[in-house]
Design a protein around this motif. Structure first.
Motif, PDB file in Angstrom:
ATOM      1  N   GLU A  44     -21.007  56.114   7.747  1.00 37.20           N
ATOM      2  CA  GLU A  44     -21.739  56.481   6.539  1.00 37.20           C
ATOM      3  C   GLU A  44     -22.599  57.711   6.834  1.00 37.20           C
ATOM      4  O   GLU A  44     -22.820  58.071   7.986  1.00 37.20           O
ATOM      5  CB  GLU A  44     -22.633  55.313   6.106  1.00 37.20           C
ATOM      6  CG  GLU A  44     -21.877  54.092   5.642  1.00 37.20           C
ATOM      7  CD  GLU A  44     -22.808  52.991   5.161  1.00 37.20           C
ATOM      8  OE1 GLU A  44     -22.313  51.998   4.622  1.00 37.20           O
ATOM      9  OE2 GLU A  44     -24.029  53.127   5.332  1.00 37.20           O
ATOM     10  N   ARG A  45     -23.091  58.338   5.755  1.00 38.87           N
ATOM     11  CA  ARG A  45     -23.947  59.490   5.927  1.00 38.87           C
ATOM     12  C   ARG A  45     -25.178  59.093   6.746  1.00 38.87           C
ATOM     13  O   ARG A  45     -25.851  58.103   6.440  1.00 38.87           O
ATOM     14  CB  ARG A  45     -24.357  60.038   4.564  1.00 38.87           C
ATOM     15  CG  ARG A  45     -24.935  61.438   4.633  1.00 38.87           C
ATOM     16  CD  ARG A  45     -24.913  62.104   3.289  1.00 38.87           C
ATOM     17  NE  ARG A  45     -23.542  62.384   2.839  1.00 38.87           N
ATOM     18  CZ  ARG A  45     -23.240  63.140   1.801  1.00 38.87           C
ATOM     19  NH1 ARG A  45     -24.214  63.697   1.093  1.00 38.87           N
ATOM     20  NH2 ARG A  45     -21.985  63.342   1.458  1.00 38.87           N
ATOM     21  N   GLU A  46     -25.457  59.890   7.766  1.00 42.14           N
ATOM     22  CA  GLU A  46     -26.456  59.538   8.773  1.00 42.14           C
ATOM     23  C   GLU A  46     -27.607  60.532   8.741  1.00 42.14           C
ATOM     24  O   GLU A  46     -27.381  61.759   8.729  1.00 42.14           O
ATOM     25  CB  GLU A  46     -25.781  59.562  10.146  1.00 42.14           C
ATOM     26  CG  GLU A  46     -26.696  59.348  11.333  1.00 42.14           C
ATOM     27  CD  GLU A  46     -25.985  59.580  12.658  1.00 42.14           C
ATOM     28  OE1 GLU A  46     -26.391  58.978  13.661  1.00 42.14           O
ATOM     29  OE2 GLU A  46     -25.038  60.385  12.684  1.00 42.14           O
ATOM     30  N   PHE A  47     -28.818  60.028   8.783  1.00 41.69           N
ATOM     31  CA  PHE A  47     -29.998  60.877   8.848  1.00 41.69           C
ATOM     32  C   PHE A  47     -30.044  61.636  10.169  1.00 41.69           C
ATOM     33  O   PHE A  47     -29.770  61.061  11.226  1.00 41.69           O
ATOM     34  CB  PHE A  47     -31.254  60.017   8.706  1.00 41.69           C
ATOM     35  CG  PHE A  47     -32.532  60.745   8.976  1.00 41.69           C
ATOM     36  CD1 PHE A  47     -33.190  60.607  10.188  1.00 41.69           C
ATOM     37  CD2 PHE A  47     -33.072  61.597   8.034  1.00 41.69           C
ATOM     38  CE1 PHE A  47     -34.365  61.265  10.462  1.00 41.69           C
ATOM     39  CE2 PHE A  47     -34.254  62.274   8.289  1.00 41.69           C
ATOM     40  CZ  PHE A  47     -34.900  62.108   9.502  1.00 41.69           C
ATOM     41  N   VAL A  48     -30.389  62.920  10.103  1.00 45.42           N
ATOM     42  CA  VAL A  48     -30.514  63.741  11.306  1.00 45.42           C
ATOM     43  C   VAL A  48     -31.959  64.187  11.509  1.00 45.42           C
ATOM     44  O   VAL A  48     -32.554  63.933  12.548  1.00 45.42           O
ATOM     45  CB  VAL A  48     -29.590  64.970  11.224  1.00 45.42           C
ATOM     46  CG1 VAL A  48     -29.811  65.885  12.430  1.00 45.42           C
ATOM     47  CG2 VAL A  48     -28.137  64.549  11.127  1.00 45.42           C
ATOM     48  N   ALA A  49     -32.514  64.866  10.503  1.00 49.07           N
ATOM     49  CA  ALA A  49     -33.872  65.400  10.634  1.00 49.07           C
ATOM     50  C   ALA A  49     -34.424  65.708   9.252  1.00 49.07           C
ATOM     51  O   ALA A  49     -33.663  65.940   8.311  1.00 49.07           O
ATOM     52  CB  ALA A  49     -33.868  66.669  11.489  1.00 49.07           C
ATOM     53  N   SER A  50     -35.750  65.731   9.153  1.00 43.23           N
ATOM     54  CA  SER A  50     -36.370  66.047   7.873  1.00 43.23           C
ATOM     55  C   SER A  50     -37.776  66.590   8.082  1.00 43.23           C
ATOM     56  O   SER A  50     -38.381  66.430   9.141  1.00 43.23           O
ATOM     57  CB  SER A  50     -36.422  64.817   6.973  1.00 43.23           C
ATOM     58  OG  SER A  50     -37.235  63.828   7.567  1.00 43.23           O
ATOM     59  N   THR A  51     -38.270  67.229   7.040  1.00 40.52           N
ATOM     60  CA  THR A  51     -39.646  67.691   7.022  1.00 40.52           C
ATOM     61  C   THR A  51     -40.234  67.385   5.652  1.00 40.52           C
ATOM     62  O   THR A  51     -39.626  67.687   4.630  1.00 40.52           O
ATOM     63  CB  THR A  51     -39.738  69.189   7.371  1.00 40.52           C
ATOM     64  OG1 THR A  51     -41.097  69.625   7.254  1.00 40.52           O
ATOM     65  CG2 THR A  51     -38.863  70.044   6.482  1.00 40.52           C
ATOM     66  N   PHE A  52     -41.395  66.753   5.646  1.00 35.32           N
ATOM     67  CA  PHE A  52     -42.012  66.303   4.391  1.00 35.32           C
ATOM     68  C   PHE A  52     -42.727  67.456   3.724  1.00 35.32           C
ATOM     69  O   PHE A  52     -43.339  68.298   4.383  1.00 35.32           O
ATOM     70  CB  PHE A  52     -42.979  65.162   4.692  1.00 35.32           C
ATOM     71  CG  PHE A  52     -43.467  64.432   3.484  1.00 35.32           C
ATOM     72  CD1 PHE A  52     -44.813  64.407   3.164  1.00 35.32           C
ATOM     73  CD2 PHE A  52     -42.566  63.749   2.671  1.00 35.32           C
ATOM     74  CE1 PHE A  52     -45.259  63.721   2.056  1.00 35.32           C
ATOM     75  CE2 PHE A  52     -43.011  63.060   1.557  1.00 35.32           C
ATOM     76  CZ  PHE A  52     -44.362  63.038   1.246  1.00 35.32           C
ATOM     77  N   ARG A  53     -42.712  67.460   2.398  1.00 32.71           N
ATOM     78  CA  ARG A  53     -43.190  68.609   1.653  1.00 32.71           C
ATOM     79  C   ARG A  53     -44.674  68.884   1.862  1.00 32.71           C
ATOM     80  O   ARG A  53     -45.072  70.034   1.949  1.00 32.71           O
ATOM     81  CB  ARG A  53     -42.929  68.419   0.151  1.00 32.71           C
ATOM     82  CG  ARG A  53     -43.690  67.258  -0.449  1.00 32.71           C
ATOM     83  CD  ARG A  53     -43.318  67.068  -1.914  1.00 32.71           C
ATOM     84  NE  ARG A  53     -44.063  65.968  -2.518  1.00 32.71           N
ATOM     85  CZ  ARG A  53     -43.762  64.693  -2.404  1.00 32.71           C
ATOM     86  NH1 ARG A  53     -42.705  64.350  -1.694  1.00 32.71           N
ATOM     87  NH2 ARG A  53     -44.502  63.758  -2.977  1.00 32.71           N
ATOM     88  N   SER A  54     -45.474  67.847   1.932  1.00 29.51           N
ATOM     89  CA  SER A  54     -46.919  68.059   1.935  1.00 29.51           C
ATOM     90  C   SER A  54     -47.462  68.297   3.337  1.00 29.51           C
ATOM     91  O   SER A  54     -48.329  69.140   3.541  1.00 29.51           O
ATOM     92  CB  SER A  54     -47.632  66.856   1.320  1.00 29.51           C
ATOM     93  OG  SER A  54     -47.247  66.697  -0.020  1.00 29.51           O
ATOM     94  N   TYR A  55     -46.960  67.538   4.293  1.00 27.86           N
ATOM     95  CA  TYR A  55     -47.556  67.570   5.626  1.00 27.86           C
ATOM     96  C   TYR A  55     -46.867  68.567   6.555  1.00 27.86           C
ATOM     97  O   TYR A  55     -47.468  69.012   7.513  1.00 27.86           O
ATOM     98  CB  TYR A  55     -47.518  66.180   6.266  1.00 27.86           C
ATOM     99  CG  TYR A  55     -48.110  65.096   5.401  1.00 27.86           C
ATOM    100  CD1 TYR A  55     -49.292  65.310   4.702  1.00 27.86           C
ATOM    101  CD2 TYR A  55     -47.498  63.862   5.272  1.00 27.86           C
ATOM    102  CE1 TYR A  55     -49.839  64.313   3.907  1.00 27.86           C
ATOM    103  CE2 TYR A  55     -48.033  62.866   4.489  1.00 27.86           C
ATOM    104  CZ  TYR A  55     -49.208  63.089   3.801  1.00 27.86           C
ATOM    105  OH  TYR A  55     -49.747  62.105   3.017  1.00 27.86           O
TER     106      TYR A  55
END
Length: 126
Positions: A44-55
């Motif tokens: 299944e589609r797997e999370f790799v990386a992210s950045t949150f909008r506010s912080y």
């Protein structure tokens, strides 16, 4: 409504590096939470990386921590994924995603993102 277009995928040898870019139009990346996911036919589609909008804080899957870096370029209205020390297990189609309203606790969930790019293939092979 933001449109996302990925680029930078390709074929690389194990141990090599690639830099993926996601260009946004119709929206400003600084106001979105942004993420990279990947998918293979077997998973299944797997999370790799992210950045949150506010912080602006970065989040990574354990499998890529220390090897991948997510970043924004507000001037170019893009966000990128620098991938180092690649292994064959990193082979997948990589998708960028964006959302303006997700909550922090859902940042690793694909269903939290409203906007997606078309995907770019990354193949790690000798």
């Amino acid at each position: 409504q933001v449109q996302l277009v990925e680029s930078g995928g390709g074929l690389v040898q194990p141990g090599g590096s690639l830099r993926l870019s996601c260009a946004a139009s119709g929206g400003t990346v600084s106001t979105y939470s942004m993420a990279w996911f990947r998918q293979t036919p077997e998973k299944e589609r797997e999370f790799v990386a992210s950045t949150f909008r506010s912080y602006g804080r970065e989040y990574y899957a354990d499998s890529v921590k220390g090897r991948f870096t997510i970043s924004r370029d507000n001037r170019k209205n893009t966000f990128e994924l620098q991938m180092n020390s690649l292994t064959p297990d990193d082979t997948a189609i990589y998708y960028c995603a964006a959302d303006q309203s997700l909550i922090l606790s859902s940042i690793r969930r694909a269903e939290s993102y409203d906007y997606w790019g078309q995907g770019t293939q990354v193949t790690v092979s000798s």
